[in-house]
Design a protein around this motif. Structure first.
Motif, mmCIF file in Angstrom:
data_model
loop_
_atom_site.group_PDB
_atom_site.id
_atom_site.type_symbol
_atom_site.label_atom_id
_atom_site.label_comp_id
_atom_site.label_asym_id
_atom_site.label_seq_id
_atom_site.Cartn_x
_atom_site.Cartn_y
_atom_site.Cartn_z
ATOM 1 N N LYS A 34 0.812 -1.216 0.000
ATOM 2 C CA LYS A 34 0.000 0.000 0.000
ATOM 3 C C LYS A 34 0.848 1.270 0.000
ATOM 4 N N PHE A 35 0.207 2.335 -0.455
ATOM 5 C CA PHE A 35 0.803 3.667 -0.413
ATOM 6 C C PHE A 35 0.249 4.370 0.833
ATOM 7 N N GLY A 36 1.143 4.693 1.769
ATOM 8 C CA GLY A 36 0.681 5.365 2.983
ATOM 9 C C GLY A 36 1.310 6.719 3.174
ATOM 10 N N CYS A 37 2.614 6.840 2.811
ATOM 11 C CA CYS A 37 3.304 8.108 3.054
ATOM 12 C C CYS A 37 4.274 8.447 1.927
ATOM 13 N N GLY A 38 4.771 7.436 1.239
ATOM 14 C CA GLY A 38 5.715 7.668 0.153
ATOM 15 C C GLY A 38 7.074 8.150 0.612
ATOM 16 N N GLY A 40 8.977 6.471 3.457
ATOM 17 C CA GLY A 40 9.650 5.592 4.415
ATOM 18 C C GLY A 40 9.249 5.839 5.859
ATOM 19 N N LEU A 41 8.061 6.377 6.069
ATOM 20 C CA LEU A 41 7.655 6.760 7.422
ATOM 21 C C LEU A 41 6.553 5.892 8.019
ATOM 22 N N CYS A 42 5.901 5.041 7.210
ATOM 23 C CA CYS A 42 4.707 4.376 7.737
ATOM 24 C C CYS A 42 4.670 2.867 7.544
ATOM 25 N N GLY A 43 5.445 2.344 6.626
ATOM 26 C CA GLY A 43 5.519 0.897 6.484
ATOM 27 C C GLY A 43 4.376 0.238 5.719
ATOM 28 N N ALA A 44 3.446 1.011 5.222
ATOM 29 C CA ALA A 44 2.313 0.405 4.498
ATOM 30 C C ALA A 44 2.777 -0.341 3.248
ATOM 31 N N CYS A 45 3.944 0.050 2.747
ATOM 32 C CA CYS A 45 4.428 -0.462 1.460
ATOM 33 C C CYS A 45 5.470 -1.555 1.608
ATOM 34 N N PHE A 55 11.030 -0.674 2.578
ATOM 35 C CA PHE A 55 9.995 0.279 2.171
ATOM 36 C C PHE A 55 10.033 0.396 0.646
ATOM 37 N N CYS A 57 8.303 2.150 -1.221
ATOM 38 C CA CYS A 57 8.011 3.506 -1.701
ATOM 39 C C CYS A 57 9.259 4.356 -1.858
HETATM 40 S S1 FES Z 1 4.349 4.201 1.968
HETATM 41 FE FE1 FES Z 1 4.880 4.758 3.973
HETATM 42 S S2 FES Z 1 6.806 3.787 4.225
HETATM 43 FE FE2 FES Z 1 6.313 3.455 2.164
#
Ligand code: FES
Ligand code: FES
Lengths: 151, 761
Positions: A34-38, A40-45, A55, A57
């Motif tokens: 997933k795309f969460g922050c683009g 490297g801050l959220c780990g969704a990707c 990460f 993204c």
């Molecule tokens: S989208 Fe948040 S760390 Fe990659």
């Protein structure tokens, strides 16, 4: 550029700076990461690049070149990886959007550290955000998955 | 279409003060003709409710039951819970139940606005009836086929049987015949008695979306796909009401993959749910679109809100909260006179900043237009308004717009506003109807939210000799959500005031609440639990301050100030809204409030000895017709770092349909509330939101979130009792419980959120 995604050989000749996340999502149609922050801050990707939780993204295609990439879609053939099983048993997810990244992060943690302490869990899993607030269940599910793996 | 008329009528409603009922949280509701009987609950929502089984249930010849869920799934578990209610009354085997998501179509499904913690409150009974009706239709079909009396046909766990003849059939065998039968009259339906529930009230049903989520195949708005799809990002005016005066389309077009650069006109203000305008870049993948946008080099004209500055505005709000010319929104006894004496007078001001919902999935939507029809896939909480607004924008009838509701990667109120879906439709039109997916980045999300308001809450009280308050004055100054619908009314609407201010149930003889004016300089919107956040924070902090002043135990004092168990008519307190519910069915019940406090303090070991710099804090709040109390255990280290090793939360929300999802909502509320207490805020400078991503807008993570969370479900034994909300009411008491614990641990009273580094000096 050549890489393997979930066991399949792939080649790519677009913008070498494109992050792996967009290659997976937009070019291959693998939308599990997933795309969460683009940033490297959220780990969704999070995906596994040569076994390492990464990460996607902020991983340019030049860096992914030549590597083995595993996404949530390829973690197990049928969703029965111990982490996926534990996630279902404890109903970890709320909205579920962060959970692919959480599961990939947790699977990498357990591959490296089969019996993680709370501190191990904190340091690996604090790279991932869950806005719904599923952290207590994530922690419990990791411990459950670790138990299963030991058995 | 009703929604359309409502908004314009609202402009009239706004001036009417307490007479203006705003029954819907999601959208301004109908003005009711005086001679009409008042409507409440689901009856009062646009398009009301339906319970026809043919709308919600289909059964395949192989017996697979498909439940169509018309409410949006955003993590609250509604797809599972509605399926549980239907499957239970239908006597369906859970393993053979699937869900399908309804498209936007309120005339068919009833109200679809998924907000206000209303889905089960308004649809538990109708969905049970739909299940019960379908079950009866299956029995009638079998009776018909077997030529036996329907009373002798039993439907149990997906099997129809007739004991005397030994005949048996599966649901699938009788489905076609049942579908030809009449839908039984509502009054003739007999619902199950709770002791026969198979799924309702059980903890072990599991989540119907689990398999898709853990394998990455669940589809969110961000994941929508279509053949030949293009990808768009939009550079939106950083200041609400601003516009792009120049941009470099050529530079953007040079980025490989970029197809088009499109201007979107900014809407007239106030802009309701309309897109903000700006410059869109459309490309063959998201990355190219983002790089193209970076190259645009836009010059913005900011408009009148270009000077919005959070520090300056805080001072403005404080001044308003100290003025005496606010509108009196509640007045009981004579608080002003009682406050005159200087004896034991306590006052405090609390500041609660803007917040962004920041759902993990930022807004995203896909739209395409073909043969005079528009089809949309979007993560929307309000499907119907999405459909209507897109239809208006494209000049199509609503029937020509199909809105497919995907899963929502969190909503928290942000996705009640379909601006992003309208953008997708506009951009598809620009591309001759080609499918275009609009992707919001995290920056976009934090810069262009419909933010939680910003508040100064001022409280004054006078205590009697025993330390009990005899007079209470509360002034609330905050921009209103009404400012997005009509020329800024500058004052809170009844539904905002009814979120813990006017309906404050404390047992105090002289109470006055005032609402001075405050202007909105950005888009204000719903954020999980809405105005309960500032009201609960201020009131529950202030009670703790008064307890301290009186030298009394906070728990005992809180119970004392709430007073004896009683049922209060909220209209007598000055709350004409009551979450849209009938005040007779849903009085404010202080007995239930007391009980959650008693439960949670007992579970947390209230009053026990604690190590230095470690303490318990308590808060309780009534919202969304549910009762919640929280005890947070905090530890503050020498550097001022706050940890929350344990939290207890107790909720009484009436009957428990899906206890596991009530627990998960409470866990999530504790964690989200801890972020509001400790770290999250949106600030403005030069009209622009200053936070860009999760580095500058931190939210709790595994290592900073409350560690152990214990949820206590109180009450709920009686399924005849009306349901309360679940998704939102957990949140309001969390933040004050944490702040009260910090005071108990350190002696430092935090009145400005978030704590940030205030403890490190
Ligand atoms: S989208 Fe948040 S760390 Fe990659
Ligand atoms: S489950 Fe919603 S963000 Fe984690």
């Amino acid at each position: 550029m050549n890489l393997t995604v979930n066991g399949m050989a792939r080649s790519f000749d677009g913008d070498p700076e494109m992050p792996l996340l967009w290659y997976l999502r937009d070019e291959l149609g693998l939308t599990g990461a997933k795309f969460g922050c683009g940033a490297g801050l959220c780990g969704a990707c999070v995906v596994h690049i040569d076994g390492v939780a990464s990460f996607s993204c902020v991983t340019p295609m030049t860096v992914a070149d030549g590597s083995q990439v595993v996404t949530i879609e390829g973690l197990s053939p049928d969703g029965t990886h111990p982490v996926q099983a534990a996630w279902q048993e404890l109903n970890v997810a709320q909205c579920g959007y962060c959970q692919a990244g959480q599961i990939m992060q947790a699977a990498a943690l357990l591959a490296e550290t089969p019996a993680p302490t709370d501190e191990d869990i904190d340091s690996a899993m604090s790279q991932n955000i869950c806005r719904c607030g599923t952290y207590p269940r994530i922690r419990a599910a990791i411990k459950r998955a670790a138990g299963q793996e030991a058995r | 279409m009703a929604a359309l008329e409502n908004v314009s009528r609202r402009a009239v409603l706004l001036g009417l003060g307490a007479g203006a009922l705003v029954l819907s949280l999601g959208l301004p509701s109908l003005a009711q003709e005086p001679e009409e009987p008042l409507k409440f609950g689901a009856d009062a929502m646009p398009n009301g409710w339906r319970d026809d089984p043919r709308i919600f249930i289909s059964i395949d010849p192989d017996g697979t039951v498909t439940v169509t869920v018309h409410r949006s799934e955003m993590g609250q578990g509604v797809r599972t819970s509605i399926a549980m209610a239907i499957a239970d009354e239908l006597e369906a085997d859970w393993n053979r139940v699937r869900v399908a998501q309804a498209q936007a179509d309120e005339p068919t499904f009833g109200n679809q606005d998924t907000d206000g913690s209303r889905s089960l409150r308004h649809f538990f009974e109708p969905m049970r009836r739909a299940g019960a009706a379908a079950r009866l239709m299956l029995r009638e079909a079998a009776a018909d086929e077997w030529s036996v009396p329907v009373e002798e046909v039993v439907a149990e766990n997906h099997v129809l049987s007739h004991a005397a003849s030994g005949k048996q059939a599966g649901y699938g065998d009788m489905a076609a015949r049942a579908a030809e039968g009449e839908v039984p009259a509502r009054e003739t339906l007999v619902l199950k008695s709770p002791d026969r529930f198979r799924y309702i009230g059980r903890e072990d049903v599991g989540l119907i979306d689990n398999p898709g989520i853990v394998t990455g195949t669940a589809i969110y708005g961000m994941d929508a796909k279509a053949e030949g799809m293009l990808f768009a990002v939009v550079a939106r005016p950083p200041v609400v009401g601003g516009r792009a005066v120049s941009h470099d389309a050529e530079a953007a077009m040079k980025v490989p993959g970029v197809q088009r650069v499109v201007m979107i006109d900014p809407p007239p203000q106030p802009s309701e749910f309309q897109p903000l305008g700006g410059v869109a870049v459309i490309a063959t993948n998201t990355w190219a679109a983002m790089r193209g946008r970076d190259a645009l080099n836009i010059r913005w004209e900011d408009g009148p809100h270009g000077t919005y500055d959070s520090e300056a505005f805080k001072a403005e709000l404080e001044q308003a909260a100290r003025s005496t010319d606010g509108t009196v929104v509640r007045n009981q006894g004579d608080a002003l006179a009682a406050l005159q004496t200087a004896q034991r007078r306590v006052e405090a001001e609390y500041y609660i900043p803007h917040l962004a919902q920041a759902p993990m999935e930022a807004p995203a939507a896909l739209a395409m237009i073909r043969d005079g029809r528009c089809e949309v896939w979007a993560c929307v909480q309000a499907p119907q308004v999405t459909r209507v607004r897109i239809a208006e924008k494209l000049g199509l009838p609503p029937e020509a717009v199909t809105v497919n509701v995907t899963l929502l990667g969190g909503g928290f109120g942000r996705k009640s506003k379909p601006d992003f879906a309208i953008e997708a439709a506009l951009l598809s039109r620009e591309m001759d109807g080609a499918p275009v997916k609009v992707v919001w980045t995290r920056d976009d999300d934090l810069h262009h939210s419909f933010y939680h308001t910003v508040s100064v809450e001022r409280l004054e009280a006078r205590l009697d000799d025993s330390g009990r308050p005899v007079a209470w004055l509360h002034r609330t100054a905050a921009p209103t959500i009404g400012s997005i619908f009509a020329p800024d009314p500058m004052q809170k609407l009844p539904f905002e005031l009814g979120m813990g201010l006017t309906n404050m149930p404390l047992d105090i003889p002289n109470v006055r609440a005032e609402n001075p004016k405050a202007q909105a300089h950005t888009r204000i919107g719903w954020y999980r639990s809405v105005s309960n956040i500032p009201h609960a924070f201020a009131i529950q902090s202030f009670i703790a301050e008064l307890a301290h002043e009186a030298g009394r135990d906070h728990r005992d004092y809180l119970l004392d100030v709430i007073g004896p168990a009683r049922k209060i008519d909220p209209t007598e307190l000055g709350d004409v809204w009551n979450y849209g519910e009938d005040p007779a069915r849903y009085p404010v019940d202080t007995g239930r409030l007391r009980r959650v406090i008693e439960t949670v303090t007992e579970a947390a070991g209230w009053g026990r000895d604690m190590p230095a710099r470690r303490a318990l804090g308590l808060a309780a709040h009534y919202s969304f017709v549910s009762y919640v109390a929280v005890v947070a255990e905090v530890e503050v280290d020498e550097t001022g770092e706050v940890r929350i090793p344990v939290a207890h939360i107790a909720i009484d929300c009436g009957p428990h349909v899906n206890p596991d999802r009530i627990r998960s909502q409470m866990e999530g509320a504790v964690i989200m509330g801890s972020g509001q207490a400790l770290m999250s805020q949106i600030t403005f400078a030069q009209g622009r939101a200053q936070q860009n991503n999760f580095d500058s807008y931190p939210v709790p993570r595994m290592d900073t979130a409350p560690r152990e969370i214990h949820v206590h479900l109180v009450g709920g034994e009686d399924y005849g009792q009306p349901l309360g909300g679940v998704g939102e009411p957990g949140l309001p008491p969390v933040t004050p419980a944490i702040i009260n614990a910090i005071f108990a641990a350190t002696g430092q009273r935090i009145r400005r959120l978030p704590v940030g580094n205030q403890l490190s000096s």
